[in-house]
Design a protein around this motif. Structure first.
Motif, PDB file in Angstrom:
ATOM      1  N   THR A  60      -0.722  -1.671  -6.205  1.00 41.78           N
ATOM      2  CA  THR A  60      -2.000  -1.940  -5.546  1.00 41.78           C
ATOM      3  C   THR A  60      -3.121  -1.377  -6.405  1.00 41.78           C
ATOM      4  O   THR A  60      -3.059  -0.228  -6.851  1.00 41.78           O
TER       5      THR A  60
ATOM      6  N   THR B  92      -8.454  -2.126  -3.711  1.00 41.43           N
ATOM      7  CA  THR B  92      -7.710  -2.480  -2.499  1.00 41.43           C
ATOM      8  C   THR B  92      -7.108  -1.223  -1.872  1.00 41.43           C
ATOM      9  O   THR B  92      -7.063  -1.090  -0.647  1.00 41.43           O
ATOM     10  N   LEU B  93      -6.673  -0.288  -2.709  1.00 37.59           N
ATOM     11  CA  LEU B  93      -6.149   0.976  -2.196  1.00 37.59           C
ATOM     12  C   LEU B  93      -7.243   1.764  -1.482  1.00 37.59           C
ATOM     13  O   LEU B  93      -7.018   2.326  -0.402  1.00 37.59           O
TER      14      LEU B  93
ATOM     15  N   ALA C 273      -7.828   0.352   1.878  1.00 36.94           N
ATOM     16  CA  ALA C 273      -6.705   0.445   2.810  1.00 36.94           C
ATOM     17  C   ALA C 273      -6.383   1.871   3.233  1.00 36.94           C
ATOM     18  O   ALA C 273      -5.935   2.100   4.361  1.00 36.94           O
ATOM     19  N   LEU C 274      -6.583   2.840   2.351  1.00 34.25           N
ATOM     20  CA  LEU C 274      -6.243   4.224   2.654  1.00 34.25           C
ATOM     21  C   LEU C 274      -7.368   4.896   3.433  1.00 34.25           C
ATOM     22  O   LEU C 274      -8.531   4.853   3.027  1.00 34.25           O
TER      23      LEU C 274
ATOM     24  N   TRP D 139      -2.242   3.738   6.623  1.00 34.29           N
ATOM     25  CA  TRP D 139      -1.967   4.875   5.749  1.00 34.29           C
ATOM     26  C   TRP D 139      -3.186   5.782   5.657  1.00 34.29           C
ATOM     27  O   TRP D 139      -4.307   5.316   5.468  1.00 34.29           O
TER      28      TRP D 139
ATOM     29  N   SER E  81       2.393   2.066  -3.471  1.00 37.61           N
ATOM     30  CA  SER E  81       1.433   2.631  -4.416  1.00 37.61           C
ATOM     31  C   SER E  81       0.984   4.026  -3.985  1.00 37.61           C
ATOM     32  O   SER E  81       0.725   4.891  -4.830  1.00 37.61           O
TER      33      SER E  81
ATOM     34  N   VAL F 177       0.831  -1.201   0.000  1.00 40.96           N
ATOM     35  CA  VAL F 177       0.000   0.000   0.000  1.00 40.96           C
ATOM     36  C   VAL F 177       0.867   1.254   0.000  1.00 40.96           C
ATOM     37  O   VAL F 177       0.611   2.213  -0.747  1.00 40.96           O
TER      38      VAL F 177
END
Length: 340
Positions: A114, A118-119, A122-123, A74, A58, A55
């Protein structure tokens, strides 16, 4: 889709998923180009710390969107900070090492990033919730990622001018995004499922940054949405072959018949015993069985399948990682030989 794009790696292909153990970029590039020299990849070394992880790397590629590290993960920032700069520095180090060991190389070269979903899972945004919660944030993130990937791919082509760059988007969270299983910050609820048409169109837009070059989407989670990835324009799907179920047979068969390649993860990624890697033909036996079960042309097997580890090798020892990549190469070659 042209034959050149479908089979950029040629028959009996083998490569890695992306992550590798340790923190030495030069030694890793030496290993990768030595063991899977016919289909090398730009390795990720998450053991180095924040910014070298999937992560973080990217996030460092994003254009006009920045991220910094919080205890929870993140989080999107207003301006670039030391975490962004660290991620960009790790990436430059990895590219320098790859460039050194691919002088004069011509052929397929895989890079990973990524994927947008998925980003987004996760972000975190400023309120601590995932960007996935906000459709506008998801659109902005996907657009920023696409622009960053254009720049990244141009840099790779400049450094390795003989390469046919294969773009792999890592989407381990895509099934959870589609089924509403991504947990909120509290952990007590989940975010609403994202409409499949939106997931598909966003992926299509990001994959398109590679132009006519080959693309793949990787997930080592169960129930990879193979048909959706095919419609989004991925030339290949990369998955943990051991998680495929017979109820996915139709999707696999239709994808292969439509010209999609299968990056089959058949070698354990977290193993420690290199002695277990003694039967390359046995490792790919399940792939042969699948081909027979689907009634697919046996002659297409070695061309349509690339052999890989089941997932990244970051958790393995360097010795095992080297042996696993070599095992993938031997397994791929066995697909070209008579099974008897």
């Amino acid at each position: 889709m042209s034959e050149t794009v479908k089979f950029a790696w040629g028959p009996a292909g083998a490569t890695g998923v992306g992550s590798m153990p340790g923190g030495d970029a030069r030694e890793t590039a030496r290993m990768v180009t030595g063991e899977v020299g016919g289909f090398p990849f730009l390795a990720e070394l998450p053991a180095r710390g924040p910014g070298a992880d999937m992560v973080g790397r990217s996030a460092g590629m994003l254009v006009d969107v920045y991220a910094h590290l919080e205890p929870s993960g993140w989080r999107i920032s207003d301006r670039p900070g030391r975490d962004t700069k660290r991620a960009q520095s790790w990436l430059r180090e990895d590219l320098d090492a790859l460039e050194e060991f691919t002088q004069g190389y011509e052929g397929p070269l895989k890079v990973q990033a990524t994927g947008p979903w998925t980003l987004a899972a996760a972000l975190e945004t400023r309120n601590g919730e995932a960007a996935l919660r906000d459709p506008g944030a998801c659109r902005d993130l996907a657009g920023s990622l696409a622009e960053g990937l254009r720049n990244h791919l141009a840099d790779v082509r400049r450094r390795v001018p003989g390469a046919q760059v294969v773009l792999q988007l890592d989407e381990p969270s895509i099934t959870a995004v589609l089924t509403g299983q991504v947990k909120t910050a509290s952990g007590y609820r989940t975010y609403r499922a994202v409409d499949r048409a939106i997931v598909e169109s966003t992926l299509r837009d990001v994959l398109a940054v590679n132009g006519d070059g080959p693309t793949a989407v990787h997930s080592c989670a169960p129930d990879v949405p193979i048909a959706l990835l095919r419609r989004a324009g991925a030339a290949a799907v990369s998955l943990d072959f051991g998680l495929l179920t017979e109820r996915q047979d139709d999707a696999v068969g239709e994808a292969v018949e439509d010209g999609m390649a299968l990056l089959a993860g058949v070698v354990p990624g977290n193993g420690a015993d290199t002695g277990a890697l003694s039967d390359p033909a046995g490792s790919v036996g399940g792939v042969r069985t699948l081909w027979r079960r689907l009634g697919l042309d046996p002659g297409s097997l070695a061309e349509s399948v690339v052999i890989t580890p089941a997932c990244g090798l970051a958790g393995a020892s360097p010795a095992y990682a080297r042996a696993a990549l070599a095992h993938c190469v031997r397994g791929a070659r066995s697909l070209s030989s008579d099974p008897e």
